[in-house]
Design a protein around this motif. Structure first.
Motif, short mmCIF file in Angstrom:
data_model
loop_
_atom_site.label_atom_id
_atom_site.label_comp_id
_atom_site.label_asym_id
_atom_site.label_seq_id
_atom_site.Cartn_x
_atom_site.Cartn_y
_atom_site.Cartn_z
N ALA A 183 0.84 -1.20 0.00
CA ALA A 183 0.00 0.00 0.00
C ALA A 183 0.88 1.25 0.00
CB ALA A 183 -0.91 0.00 1.22
N ASP A 184 0.47 2.24 -0.81
CA ASP A 184 1.21 3.50 -0.93
C ASP A 184 0.40 4.60 -0.25
OD1 ASP A 184 2.54 5.79 -1.66
OD2 ASP A 184 2.69 5.29 -3.78
N TRP A 185 0.94 5.11 0.85
CA TRP A 185 0.22 6.10 1.65
C TRP A 185 0.60 7.54 1.31
CZ3 TRP A 185 -1.96 5.18 7.04
CH2 TRP A 185 -2.43 3.87 7.17
N ARG A 186 1.43 7.75 0.30
CA ARG A 186 1.90 9.11 0.02
C ARG A 186 0.76 10.05 -0.38
NH1 ARG A 186 6.66 7.66 -4.04
NH2 ARG A 186 5.00 6.20 -4.66
N LEU A 187 -0.18 9.56 -1.17
CA LEU A 187 -1.31 10.42 -1.55
C LEU A 187 -2.24 10.66 -0.37
CD1 LEU A 187 -2.35 9.31 -5.16
CD2 LEU A 187 -1.18 11.39 -4.44
N ILE A 188 -2.32 9.69 0.53
CA ILE A 188 -3.12 9.90 1.74
C ILE A 188 -2.54 11.07 2.54
CG2 ILE A 188 -4.07 8.82 3.80
CD1 ILE A 188 -3.64 6.09 2.48
N ALA A 189 -1.21 11.09 2.64
CA ALA A 189 -0.55 12.19 3.35
C ALA A 189 -0.81 13.53 2.66
CB ALA A 189 0.95 11.93 3.43
N LYS A 190 -0.82 13.54 1.33
CA LYS A 190 -1.07 14.79 0.61
C LYS A 190 -2.48 15.31 0.87
CE LYS A 190 0.58 15.65 -3.42
NZ LYS A 190 0.90 15.60 -4.88
N ILE A 191 -3.44 14.41 0.99
CA ILE A 191 -4.80 14.84 1.33
C ILE A 191 -4.81 15.49 2.71
CG2 ILE A 191 -7.15 14.05 1.80
CD1 ILE A 191 -6.60 11.75 -0.20
N LYS A 192 -4.14 14.84 3.64
CA LYS A 192 -4.11 15.36 5.00
C LYS A 192 -3.43 16.72 5.06
CE LYS A 192 -4.65 15.63 9.34
NZ LYS A 192 -5.99 16.04 9.81
N GLU A 193 -2.43 16.94 4.21
CA GLU A 193 -1.70 18.20 4.19
C GLU A 193 -2.43 19.31 3.45
OE1 GLU A 193 1.85 16.94 2.33
OE2 GLU A 193 2.55 15.78 4.06
N ASN A 194 -3.46 18.97 2.69
CA ASN A 194 -4.21 19.95 1.90
C ASN A 194 -4.95 20.91 2.84
OD1 ASN A 194 -6.00 21.35 0.26
ND2 ASN A 194 -6.69 19.57 -0.88
N PRO A 195 -4.66 22.20 2.78
CA PRO A 195 -5.32 23.15 3.70
C PRO A 195 -6.83 23.24 3.50
CG PRO A 195 -4.04 24.32 2.03
CD PRO A 195 -3.69 22.87 1.90
N ARG A 196 -7.32 22.81 2.35
CA ARG A 196 -8.77 22.82 2.11
C ARG A 196 -9.48 21.73 2.88
NH1 ARG A 196 -11.84 22.28 -2.92
NH2 ARG A 196 -13.43 22.75 -1.39
N LYS A 212 4.25 -0.69 12.77
CA LYS A 212 3.86 -0.06 11.51
C LYS A 212 2.80 1.02 11.76
CE LYS A 212 4.00 -2.37 7.72
NZ LYS A 212 3.71 -3.33 6.61
N ALA A 213 1.88 0.78 12.68
CA ALA A 213 0.87 1.79 12.98
C ALA A 213 1.50 3.09 13.44
CB ALA A 213 -0.10 1.26 14.03
N LEU A 214 2.48 2.99 14.34
CA LEU A 214 3.15 4.20 14.83
C LEU A 214 4.00 4.84 13.74
CD1 LEU A 214 3.81 6.17 17.07
CD2 LEU A 214 5.60 4.60 17.86
N GLU A 215 4.67 4.02 12.95
CA GLU A 215 5.49 4.56 11.86
C GLU A 215 4.63 5.34 10.87
OE1 GLU A 215 7.91 2.94 7.93
OE2 GLU A 215 7.30 1.52 9.48
N TYR A 216 3.49 4.78 10.49
CA TYR A 216 2.63 5.44 9.51
C TYR A 216 1.96 6.68 10.10
CZ TYR A 216 3.13 1.78 5.97
OH TYR A 216 3.62 0.93 5.01
N LYS A 217 1.63 6.63 11.39
CA LYS A 217 1.08 7.81 12.06
C LYS A 217 2.09 8.96 11.96
CE LYS A 217 -0.35 9.38 16.69
NZ LYS A 217 0.61 10.49 16.88
N THR A 218 3.33 8.65 12.25
CA THR A 218 4.38 9.67 12.25
C THR A 218 4.72 10.15 10.85
OG1 THR A 218 5.30 8.67 14.26
CG2 THR A 218 6.72 10.17 13.01
N ARG A 219 4.86 9.21 9.93
CA ARG A 219 5.33 9.54 8.59
C ARG A 219 4.25 10.24 7.76
NH1 ARG A 219 7.44 4.77 4.78
NH2 ARG A 219 8.88 4.55 6.54
N TYR A 220 3.00 9.82 7.90
CA TYR A 220 1.97 10.32 7.00
C TYR A 220 0.96 11.27 7.66
CZ TYR A 220 3.94 6.65 4.11
OH TYR A 220 4.81 5.85 3.41
N GLY A 221 1.01 11.40 8.97
CA GLY A 221 0.20 12.40 9.65
C GLY A 221 -1.29 12.17 9.66
#
Length: 329
Positions: A183-196, A212-221
């Motif tokens: 699974a690629d979470w990079r786009l998920i992070a971009k949604i979270k970072e979107n100010p809209r 992995k849960a903690l790693e992804y929480k930290t890495r992808y916000g």
């Protein structure tokens, strides 16, 4: 806190994924007992609800001990989905969730689930219809896109928020990937970072350990994570993740006694909800998971699967408890 309107959630909630033929009330009961913060029914066909199909109607069953609980719907017709939102509301859930992520052929080829990722205007219209037909919060679960050439989930997030959804869960794969690859979470992070984006964003895909849960929480916000297959036969994943995220320390795995007790609780709930015949039959898919890593697990599983009544199942569980079998993995 990533609350969904009036639904109070912890700082980093753990969601149980809606899984067909898995996430029924007995399974949800053991996951709730181990710390799942928000759960969903198996996905329910809107067409089945309109036809009053018995299987679809039974999936509407929700219980107070499960709360907060969402009913998840899927379908291909805008008007029908709106009607089913109203029907589902009467069952008394805390929210309505729309499935725009199911990749299986029988669903997608009928224009439902992940198929809507190829028709964003229809997805928006369907979501608006559901929002209009229920006073409850509406949430959505979807994927990154249909394939790598149509990674449109960022547009989807904005447009669905604009028509009223109050949380979004994204599985970090495309429909074409099914459940293969990583699974690629990079786009998920971009949604979270979107100010809209103002609604909670939850990530899904490959969360199978506390680390992995903690790693992804930290890495992808992300605001929280949804756990699916890792919870099958191992509902302790929720308590283990919570403990690790809070303390940085790993909990000891469940003992054999804990495994037997949880399996029995699951079995009891299955009999209670499905009745003796269906309850015994549907538990058979879970035994191998509960006793994975146990010496002689295959013979115990075979005997449990062959058991014809509750008394036999209870007796075999007592035998396992009394045996000198040990967990080796």
């Amino acid at each position: 806190m990533p609350n969904i309107r009036n639904i109070q959630l912890p700082d980093f909630p753990l969601l149980l994924a809606p899984m067909e033929d898995v996430s029924d009330p007995p399974f949800r009961a053991v996951c709730k007992a181990n710390g799942a913060d928000l759960m969903y029914t198996e996905f329910i066909s809107s067409e089945g609800l309109i036809r009053a199909a018995a299987k679809s109607r039974q999936k509407l069953d929700v219980f107070d001990y499960e709360r907060p609980i969402g009913i998840q719907l899927f379908g291909s017709d805008v008007e029908t989905m709106g009607e089913c939102a109203a029907i589902s509301t009467e069952a008394g859930p805390d929210l309505i969730d729309i499935n725009y992520g199911c990749p299986v052929k029988q669903v997608a080829m009928r224009g439902a689930g992940a198929a809507l990722l190829r028709d964003i205007p229809k997805m928006v219209a369907m979501t608006a219809a559901v929002v209009k037909n229920t006073p409850l919060p509406v949430t959505v679960k979807t994927r990154l896109g249909w394939d790598n050439d149509t990674l449109n989930v960022e547009e989807v997030a904005e447009r669905l928020q604009d028509v009223g959804i109050e949380a979004l869960t994204v599985h970090g794969r495309t429909r074409v990937q099914l459940y293969k690859g990583e699974a690629d979470w990079r786009l998920i992070a971009k949604i979270k970072e979107n100010p809209r984006i103002k609604i909670p964003i939850f990530g899904n895909g490959d969360i199978d350990s506390p680390e992995k849960a903690l790693e992804y929480k930290t890495r992808y916000g992300v605001d929280g994570v949804m756990i699916g297959r890792a919870a099958i036969g191992y509902p302790w994943i929720f308590r283990e993740v919570k403990h690790y995220v809070t303390t940085g320390q790993k909990l000891a795995p469940p003992t054999l006694e804990e495994r037997i007790a949880m399996c029995r609780m699951h079995f009891d709930k299955s009999l209670e909800w499905k009745g003796p015949k269906a309850g015994i039959f549907e538990m058979r898919r879970h035994y191998a998971h509960y006793f994975r890593g146990l010496e002689g697990a295959k013979q115990w599983r075979t005997r449990l699967v062959d058991a014809e009544n509750g008394e036999q199942v209870y007796a075999i569980l007592e035998e396992i408890a009394a045996s000198d079998a040990v967990l080796v993995g």
